[in-house]
Design a protein around this motif. Structure first.
Motif, PDB file in Angstrom:
ATOM      1  N   ALA A  25      -4.001   4.345  12.378  1.00  0.00           N
ATOM      2  CA  ALA A  25      -3.805   5.505  11.489  1.00  0.00           C
ATOM      3  C   ALA A  25      -2.432   5.484  10.846  1.00  0.00           C
ATOM      4  CB  ALA A  25      -4.002   6.792  12.276  1.00  0.00           C
ATOM      5  N   ASP A  26      -1.398   4.993  11.569  1.00  0.00           N
ATOM      6  CA  ASP A  26      -0.065   5.001  10.994  1.00  0.00           C
ATOM      7  C   ASP A  26       0.171   3.845  10.029  1.00  0.00           C
ATOM      8  OD1 ASP A  26      -0.044   3.018  12.909  1.00  0.00           O
ATOM      9  OD2 ASP A  26       1.972   3.487  13.619  1.00  0.00           O
ATOM     10  N   ALA A  27      -0.769   2.901   9.927  1.00  0.00           N
ATOM     11  CA  ALA A  27      -0.617   1.767   9.023  1.00  0.00           C
ATOM     12  C   ALA A  27      -1.590   1.836   7.853  1.00  0.00           C
ATOM     13  CB  ALA A  27      -0.820   0.462   9.797  1.00  0.00           C
ATOM     14  N   ALA A  28      -2.322   2.912   7.719  1.00  0.00           N
ATOM     15  CA  ALA A  28      -3.302   3.033   6.638  1.00  0.00           C
ATOM     16  C   ALA A  28      -2.586   3.278   5.316  1.00  0.00           C
ATOM     17  CB  ALA A  28      -4.284   4.149   6.943  1.00  0.00           C
ATOM     18  N   GLN A  29      -2.586   2.265   4.447  1.00  0.00           N
ATOM     19  CA  GLN A  29      -1.897   2.400   3.177  1.00  0.00           C
ATOM     20  C   GLN A  29      -2.662   3.287   2.206  1.00  0.00           C
ATOM     21  OE1 GLN A  29      -2.694  -0.518   4.684  1.00  0.00           O
ATOM     22  NE2 GLN A  29      -1.202  -2.084   4.265  1.00  0.00           N
ATOM     23  N   LEU A 147      -7.745  -6.688   1.203  1.00  0.00           N
ATOM     24  CA  LEU A 147      -7.506  -7.286   2.514  1.00  0.00           C
ATOM     25  C   LEU A 147      -6.111  -6.837   2.930  1.00  0.00           C
ATOM     26  CD1 LEU A 147      -8.767 -10.829   1.521  1.00  0.00           C
ATOM     27  CD2 LEU A 147     -10.073  -9.037   2.675  1.00  0.00           C
ATOM     28  N   MET A 148      -6.038  -5.791   3.767  1.00  0.00           N
ATOM     29  CA  MET A 148      -4.761  -5.187   4.140  1.00  0.00           C
ATOM     30  C   MET A 148      -3.891  -6.179   4.901  1.00  0.00           C
ATOM     31  SD  MET A 148      -4.988  -2.396   2.720  1.00  0.00           S
ATOM     32  CE  MET A 148      -5.790  -0.860   2.401  1.00  0.00           C
ATOM     33  N   VAL A 149      -2.626  -6.243   4.527  1.00  0.00           N
ATOM     34  CA  VAL A 149      -1.664  -7.142   5.147  1.00  0.00           C
ATOM     35  C   VAL A 149      -0.490  -6.291   5.617  1.00  0.00           C
ATOM     36  CG1 VAL A 149      -0.142  -9.112   4.792  1.00  0.00           C
ATOM     37  CG2 VAL A 149      -2.325  -9.004   3.584  1.00  0.00           C
ATOM     38  N   GLY A 150      -0.293  -6.206   6.912  1.00  0.00           N
ATOM     39  CA  GLY A 150       0.802  -5.411   7.448  1.00  0.00           C
ATOM     40  C   GLY A 150       0.649  -3.940   7.121  1.00  0.00           C
ATOM     41  N   SER A 151       1.788  -3.254   6.992  1.00  0.00           N
ATOM     42  CA  SER A 151       1.733  -1.812   6.760  1.00  0.00           C
ATOM     43  C   SER A 151       2.070  -1.421   5.330  1.00  0.00           C
ATOM     44  CB  SER A 151       2.690  -1.103   7.714  1.00  0.00           C
ATOM     45  OG  SER A 151       4.014  -1.507   7.438  1.00  0.00           O
ATOM     46  N   SER A 152       2.303  -2.406   4.427  1.00  0.00           N
ATOM     47  CA  SER A 152       2.671  -2.000   3.074  1.00  0.00           C
ATOM     48  C   SER A 152       2.175  -2.930   1.970  1.00  0.00           C
ATOM     49  CB  SER A 152       4.187  -1.853   2.969  1.00  0.00           C
ATOM     50  OG  SER A 152       4.800  -3.088   3.263  1.00  0.00           O
ATOM     51  N   ALA A 153       1.076  -3.664   2.199  1.00  0.00           N
ATOM     52  CA  ALA A 153       0.572  -4.548   1.153  1.00  0.00           C
ATOM     53  C   ALA A 153      -0.898  -4.882   1.375  1.00  0.00           C
ATOM     54  CB  ALA A 153       1.390  -5.836   1.113  1.00  0.00           C
ATOM     55  N   SER A 154      -1.523  -5.394   0.321  1.00  0.00           N
ATOM     56  CA  SER A 154      -2.888  -5.903   0.424  1.00  0.00           C
ATOM     57  C   SER A 154      -3.073  -7.043  -0.562  1.00  0.00           C
ATOM     58  CB  SER A 154      -3.925  -4.798   0.159  1.00  0.00           C
ATOM     59  OG  SER A 154      -3.946  -4.444  -1.203  1.00  0.00           O
ATOM     60  N   ALA A 155      -3.966  -7.963  -0.213  1.00  0.00           N
ATOM     61  CA  ALA A 155      -4.421  -8.993  -1.147  1.00  0.00           C
ATOM     62  C   ALA A 155      -5.750  -8.479  -1.689  1.00  0.00           C
ATOM     63  CB  ALA A 155      -4.592 -10.320  -0.430  1.00  0.00           C
ATOM     64  N   PHE A 187       2.370  -1.057  -1.354  1.00  0.00           N
ATOM     65  CA  PHE A 187       2.367   0.392  -1.080  1.00  0.00           C
ATOM     66  C   PHE A 187       3.768   0.773  -0.588  1.00  0.00           C
ATOM     67  CE2 PHE A 187      -1.934  -1.091  -0.682  1.00  0.00           C
ATOM     68  CZ  PHE A 187      -2.686  -0.102  -1.278  1.00  0.00           C
ATOM     69  N   PRO A 188       4.738   0.981  -1.516  1.00  0.00           N
ATOM     70  CA  PRO A 188       6.102   1.276  -1.090  1.00  0.00           C
ATOM     71  C   PRO A 188       6.250   2.641  -0.434  1.00  0.00           C
ATOM     72  CG  PRO A 188       5.926   1.452  -3.462  1.00  0.00           C
ATOM     73  CD  PRO A 188       4.599   0.950  -2.961  1.00  0.00           C
ATOM     74  N   TRP A 189       5.387   3.589  -0.804  1.00  0.00           N
ATOM     75  CA  TRP A 189       5.409   4.913  -0.189  1.00  0.00           C
ATOM     76  C   TRP A 189       3.989   5.234   0.203  1.00  0.00           C
ATOM     77  CZ3 TRP A 189       7.515   4.064  -5.087  1.00  0.00           C
ATOM     78  CH2 TRP A 189       8.897   4.011  -5.115  1.00  0.00           C
ATOM     79  N   HIS A 190       3.777   5.489   1.489  1.00  0.00           N
ATOM     80  CA  HIS A 190       2.448   5.874   1.921  1.00  0.00           C
ATOM     81  C   HIS A 190       2.546   6.935   3.006  1.00  0.00           C
ATOM     82  CE1 HIS A 190       3.453   2.143   4.134  1.00  0.00           C
ATOM     83  NE2 HIS A 190       2.907   2.733   5.168  1.00  0.00           N
TER      84      HIS A 190
END
Length: 192
Positions: A25-29, A147-155, A187-190
């Motif tokens: 839940a805390d990593a959902a961009q 395709l979520m990558v880490g807590s602040s990006a996606s491909a 996702f710089p701010w989420h």
């Protein structure tokens, strides 16, 4: 089993479980209040036929569309961006500017893979910002996977359809484009 092979299999299993594990839940961009920055670059090569003319023209386009999205909820996101399109038609080149806007729906997902669909519209100004050689991009329909990558990006993997009225700024000319794309989102701010 050899130790190197065992280590390689364990590392591959750990990587696969991290890549496809459910999102925390805390990593959902893609959540209400999130901002998404998506630098889009597309390239296309096509043939173009004007109504009433017998010649078929060869058209090559390079388009850069930086887009900003704001998540209204965990599913709905409004987007807007600027278009810079460089077009070469039978050896003659031109660069044009425009804008685009749309609405994206992010489907629910229990993993790091988030399907999405979007609909939008846009405009391109050929020959400056006068309205005499303006084309309308509508509809712009896109489907894809994040395709979520880490807590602040996606491909992102996408497939889009784009209809252009008054194509290339010519009255009554139309063009349809089918565009497959691979890109990234940041996702710089989420929301947390």
């Amino acid at each position: 089993m050899n130790a190197r092979l065992w280590t390689l299999l364990v590392a591959a299993a750990l990587f696969a479980s991290a890549a496809f594990a459910p999102c925390r839940a805390d990593a959902a961009q893609v959540a209400a209040g999130s901002i998404e920055l998506t630098p889009n670059v597309t390239f296309s090569h096509s043939n173009f036929k004007r109504e009433g003319y017998g010649n078929v023209q060869t058209v090559t386009q390079l388009e850069v569309t930086p887009t900003v999205g704001y998540c209204l909820s965990n599913h709905y996101e409004v987007t807007g961006g600027f278009i810079t399109r460089h077009t070469s038609i039978d050896g003659s080149s031109d660069t044009n500017l425009g804008a685009t806007a749309g609405l994206t729906y992010n489907f629910s997902s229990k993993s790091n893979v988030v399907p999405f669909a979007s609909a939008g519209f846009g405009t391109l100004f050929y020959g400056g910002f006068g309205f005499d050689r303006t084309s309308v991009l509508a509809p712009i329909l896109t489907g894809g996977l994040r395709l979520m990558v880490g807590s602040s990006a996606s491909a992102n993997l996408t497939l889009s359809f784009q209809h252009e009225s008054n194509a290339q700024g010519d009255f009554n000319a139309t063009a349809n484009r089918l565009i497959a794309g691979v890109g990234v989102s940041i996702f710089p701010w989420h929301a947390r």
